[in-house]
Design a protein around this motif. Sequence first.
Motif, PDB file in Angstrom:
ATOM      1  N   GLY A 128       1.292  -6.620  -3.743  1.00  0.00           N
ATOM      2  CA  GLY A 128       2.451  -6.883  -2.896  1.00  0.00           C
ATOM      3  C   GLY A 128       3.217  -5.627  -2.549  1.00  0.00           C
ATOM      4  O   GLY A 128       4.386  -5.687  -2.161  1.00  0.00           O
TER       5      GLY A 128
ATOM      6  N   GLN B 165       8.867  -3.256   4.528  1.00  0.00           N
ATOM      7  CA  GLN B 165       7.520  -3.823   4.661  1.00  0.00           C
ATOM      8  C   GLN B 165       6.697  -3.573   3.405  1.00  0.00           C
ATOM      9  O   GLN B 165       5.479  -3.693   3.417  1.00  0.00           O
ATOM     10  N   GLN B 166       7.393  -3.239   2.321  1.00  0.00           N
ATOM     11  CA  GLN B 166       6.791  -3.085   0.992  1.00  0.00           C
ATOM     12  C   GLN B 166       5.853  -1.885   0.872  1.00  0.00           C
ATOM     13  O   GLN B 166       4.972  -1.879   0.025  1.00  0.00           O
TER      14      GLN B 166
ATOM     15  N   ALA C 279      -1.157  -3.005   5.663  1.00  0.00           N
ATOM     16  CA  ALA C 279      -1.980  -4.192   5.467  1.00  0.00           C
ATOM     17  C   ALA C 279      -2.119  -4.532   3.990  1.00  0.00           C
ATOM     18  O   ALA C 279      -2.024  -5.706   3.594  1.00  0.00           O
TER      19      ALA C 279
ATOM     20  N   LYS D 273       0.734  -6.372   2.273  1.00  0.00           N
ATOM     21  CA  LYS D 273       0.933  -7.780   2.611  1.00  0.00           C
ATOM     22  C   LYS D 273       0.088  -8.736   1.778  1.00  0.00           C
ATOM     23  O   LYS D 273       0.319  -9.948   1.804  1.00  0.00           O
ATOM     24  N   ASP D 274      -0.923  -8.195   1.072  1.00  0.00           N
ATOM     25  CA  ASP D 274      -1.791  -9.119   0.351  1.00  0.00           C
ATOM     26  C   ASP D 274      -1.282  -9.367  -1.066  1.00  0.00           C
ATOM     27  O   ASP D 274      -0.240  -8.860  -1.471  1.00  0.00           O
TER      28      ASP D 274
END
Length: 254
Positions: free
Chosen positions: A141, A184-185, A133, A136-137
């Motif tokens: 990143g 997905q980083q 989570a 994603k912000d």
Amino acid sequence: MRITALTGTVAIVTGASSGIGEATARRLAEHGATVAVVARRKDRLDELVAAIEADGGTALAVEADITDRAQAQAAVATVVQSFGRLDILVNNAGLMLLGPVLGADIDEWDRMIAINQQGLLHMTHAALPHLLAAAKDDLRGVADIVNVSSIAGRQAWPSFGVYAMTKFGVLGFTEALRQEVTKQQVRVGVLEPGAVVTELVSHNSQEVRDGLDATDDIPVRLQPDDIADSIAYMVTRPSHSSIAELWAMPTSQA
């Protein structure tokens, strides 16, 4: 307000009551992270939190035995409830109990497997949804997991059998997880220290410690701060750059 590479992030460091874990918590706090320090020795954690706060940082002591899955899950939940996010997990907690396989104390094997592997798995499993989570912000990143293995995860010696097994396993798990979540980083890296001045050897019998001293040809060992610097380097890279493996050795160690 001083803005540094990790300002606004939240990190968990396990095994933070001494050695590499303690040094890493201090270093991440210096880089701006809010740091949750996890271990069983609450008195030491409280001292560490006080020291970080005295230097202007933010920290939280979380007493937990991470070999217990429920306690590991509760530790992660406490951190997320307290700070609203999780960006970095440093799986540092570890135990090294040495001796030959013949006549070994099987309970010691179980203890090493529990902390070196099961504790790491429990913490990772609980933390991963929150790390995904955070990645994603817009803050960074990216999110990070750093697993602390050992040179014994690359090379085995007599009397290191089960310890080496646990640390070789950390390398395999880390690389498999990296491939699962890197797109997905979430960066997943492993750090393999050589000889470091910590409490790790002190948990062994006097006979084992005497044997290690007799064969010790490393005049200058690494300090916990050296490893903390390496971990900080891994988690402060730009979001497009990932350090999958870092091998940190004393110059004098062959």
